[in-house]
Design an enzyme around this catalytic site. Structure first.
Site, PDB file in Angstrom:
ATOM      1  N   ASP A 191     -12.522   8.307  11.056  1.00  0.00           N
ATOM      2  CA  ASP A 191     -11.207   7.688  11.212  1.00  0.00           C
ATOM      3  C   ASP A 191     -10.240   8.559  12.000  1.00  0.00           C
ATOM      4  O   ASP A 191     -10.527   9.734  12.281  1.00  0.00           O
ATOM      5  CB  ASP A 191     -10.618   7.352   9.826  1.00  0.00           C
ATOM      6  CG  ASP A 191     -10.695   8.513   8.843  1.00  0.00           C
ATOM      7  OD1 ASP A 191     -11.010   9.634   9.259  1.00  0.00           O
ATOM      8  OD2 ASP A 191     -10.438   8.280   7.653  1.00  0.00           O
ATOM      9  N   ASN A 202      -7.617   6.894  -4.795  1.00  0.00           N
ATOM     10  CA  ASN A 202      -7.714   5.463  -5.120  1.00  0.00           C
ATOM     11  C   ASN A 202      -9.086   4.888  -4.744  1.00  0.00           C
ATOM     12  O   ASN A 202      -9.258   3.680  -4.695  1.00  0.00           O
ATOM     13  CB  ASN A 202      -6.607   4.686  -4.400  1.00  0.00           C
ATOM     14  CG  ASN A 202      -6.666   4.848  -2.887  1.00  0.00           C
ATOM     15  OD1 ASN A 202      -7.610   5.432  -2.361  1.00  0.00           O
ATOM     16  ND2 ASN A 202      -5.677   4.329  -2.178  1.00  0.00           N
ATOM     17  N   HIS A 239     -10.653   5.303  -1.839  1.00  0.00           N
ATOM     18  CA  HIS A 239     -10.887   4.959  -0.430  1.00  0.00           C
ATOM     19  C   HIS A 239     -11.922   5.872   0.213  1.00  0.00           C
ATOM     20  O   HIS A 239     -12.069   7.031  -0.161  1.00  0.00           O
ATOM     21  CB  HIS A 239      -9.576   4.892   0.384  1.00  0.00           C
ATOM     22  CG  HIS A 239      -8.955   6.197   0.763  1.00  0.00           C
ATOM     23  ND1 HIS A 239      -7.616   6.472   0.590  1.00  0.00           N
ATOM     24  CD2 HIS A 239      -9.471   7.304   1.342  1.00  0.00           C
ATOM     25  CE1 HIS A 239      -7.338   7.671   1.043  1.00  0.00           C
ATOM     26  NE2 HIS A 239      -8.449   8.208   1.501  1.00  0.00           N
ATOM     27  N   GLU A 279      -8.850   1.348   2.467  1.00  0.00           N
ATOM     28  CA  GLU A 279      -8.060   1.348   1.237  1.00  0.00           C
ATOM     29  C   GLU A 279      -8.535   0.210   0.327  1.00  0.00           C
ATOM     30  O   GLU A 279      -9.237  -0.699   0.780  1.00  0.00           O
ATOM     31  CB  GLU A 279      -6.587   1.145   1.598  1.00  0.00           C
ATOM     32  CG  GLU A 279      -6.001   2.237   2.490  1.00  0.00           C
ATOM     33  CD  GLU A 279      -5.637   3.518   1.742  1.00  0.00           C
ATOM     34  OE1 GLU A 279      -6.287   3.834   0.726  1.00  0.00           O
ATOM     35  OE2 GLU A 279      -4.705   4.199   2.190  1.00  0.00           O
TER      36      GLU A 279
HETATM   37  N1  LIG Z   1      -9.033   9.656   5.665  1.00  0.00           N
HETATM   38  C1  LIG Z   1      -9.230  10.783   4.822  1.00  0.00           C
HETATM   39  C2  LIG Z   1     -10.468  10.570   3.978  1.00  0.00           C
HETATM   40  O1  LIG Z   1     -11.600  10.512   4.835  1.00  0.00           O
HETATM   41  C3  LIG Z   1     -10.610  11.680   2.949  1.00  0.00           C
HETATM   42  O2  LIG Z   1     -11.796  11.523   2.223  1.00  0.00           O
HETATM   43  C4  LIG Z   1      -9.413  11.666   2.023  1.00  0.00           C
HETATM   44  C5  LIG Z   1      -9.485  12.700   0.914  1.00  0.00           C
HETATM   45  O3  LIG Z   1      -9.022  13.939   1.375  1.00  0.00           O
HETATM   46  P1  LIG Z   1      -9.170  15.306   0.609  1.00  0.00           P
HETATM   47  O4  LIG Z   1     -10.566  15.759   0.852  1.00  0.00           O
HETATM   48  O5  LIG Z   1      -8.179  16.216   1.294  1.00  0.00           O
HETATM   49  O6  LIG Z   1      -8.866  15.061  -0.808  1.00  0.00           O
HETATM   50  O7  LIG Z   1      -8.261  11.892   2.807  1.00  0.00           O
HETATM   51  C6  LIG Z   1      -8.013  11.112   3.962  1.00  0.00           C
HETATM   52  O8  LIG Z   1      -7.289  10.004   3.572  1.00  0.00           O
END
Ligand SMILES: N[C@@H]1[C@@H](O)[C@H](O)[C@@H](COP(=O)(O)O)O[C@@H]1O
EC number: 3.5.99.6
Length: 267
Positions: A67, A136, A138, A143
């Site tokens: 993404d 959440n 995702h 989402e």
């Molecule tokens: N788009 C990314 C996700 O791909 C990732 O998994 C998530 C969790 O991030 P973290 O690893 O910092 O908790 O954050 C973002 O929203």
């Protein structure tokens, strides 16, 4: 789903990195699906170390990131392209032309999404897709309410995700509310999926992913449909799993089986 519960985040990074290292040893021209966020950072450090030690090469690797923020160009310090360059690409022997991140500055984002799907297809599909998970549930920027068969598209971020990611932006700095993300269907097409989660704030999302119903309310629950999904999590992220001991028992049996098969192969 294979559920691997380890002591802490260091063990999770080590286990995940070894899966990718073995994948590259088996198939040097692998197509890797990559992720951002804080969770994969120490896994990337291990890949960099293995590359610099000559254990693996990325010369023939192609990569696709999950993404990107819509509205940030590749040079923006908060863009996921910038993050990937800093955390991985600049430190390894990969050809940057073979690394793909959805274009956050695309003039026509809809066309860019279609093109991204076509590029993944043309590369022969993703061999192993690395994932983190949002609080959440995702995955990528899919989402809750994302279609379980969705493809790469423009998605609106939830308030919770914007708040979780605000720590990366300076006070008052523009923070995008839109993204381009691979769809859940795109992720499910990967031959193998490797989801990492650490810390107690991921425990509820992991519970819903593993023990909840298959539902767009928890996008990661779609991995229940995948034939080769591995969840590598630490004790804190596993803390809300009702059947935690059973998953540990399965994994111990699995290790024994692997050892038996390896011994058989070695003669
Ligand atoms: N788009 C990314 C996700 O791909 C990732 O998994 C998530 C969790 O991030 P973290 O690893 O910092 O908790 O954050 C973002 O929203």
């Amino acid at each position: 789903m294979q559920i691997v519960i380890l002591r802490d985040s260091a063990e999770v990074a080590e286990y995940g990195a070894n899966l990718i290292i073995n994948q590259l040893k088996r198939k040097p021209d692998s197509v890797l699906g990559l992720a951002t966020g804080s969770t994969p950072v120490s896994l990337y450090q291990r890949l960099v170390a293995a590359n610099q030690a000559g254990e693996i090469s990325f010369k023939s690797v192609t990569s696709f990131n999950l993404d990107e923020y819509l509205g940030l160009d590749a040079d923006h310090p908060q863009s996921y392209r910038h993050f990937m360059n800093q955390q991985l690409f600049d430190a390894i022997d990969i050809d940057k032309a073979n690394t793909h991140v959805p274009p956050g500055d695309a003039e026509d984002p809809i066309a860019a999404c279609e093109q991204y799907e076509a590029q993944i297809q043309a590369a022969g599909g993703i061999d192993i897709q690395l994932l983190g998970i949002g609080r959440n549930g995702h995955i990528g920027f899919n989402e809750p309410s994302s279609g379980l068969m969705s493809r790469t598209r423009v998605k609106t971020l939830t308030k919770a995700t914007i708040e979780d990611n605000a720590r990366f932006f300076a006070q008052g700095e523009y923070q995008p509310h839109l993204s381009i993300t691979m769809g859940i269907g795109t992720i499910l097409d990967a031959k193998k999926v490797l989801l990492l989660a650490t810390g107690e704030n991921k425990a509820e999302a992991i519970r819903a992913t593993v023990e909840g119903a298959l539902s767009a309310a928890c996008p990661a629950s779609a991995l229940q449909l995948h034939r080769d999904a591995v969840l590598v999590i630490d004790e804190a992220a596993a803390s809300k799993l009702a059947d935690k001991d059973f998953y540990k028992h399965i994994e111990a049996e699995n290790q024994l089986l692997q050892a038996r098969l390896a011994a058989l192969k070695a003669g």
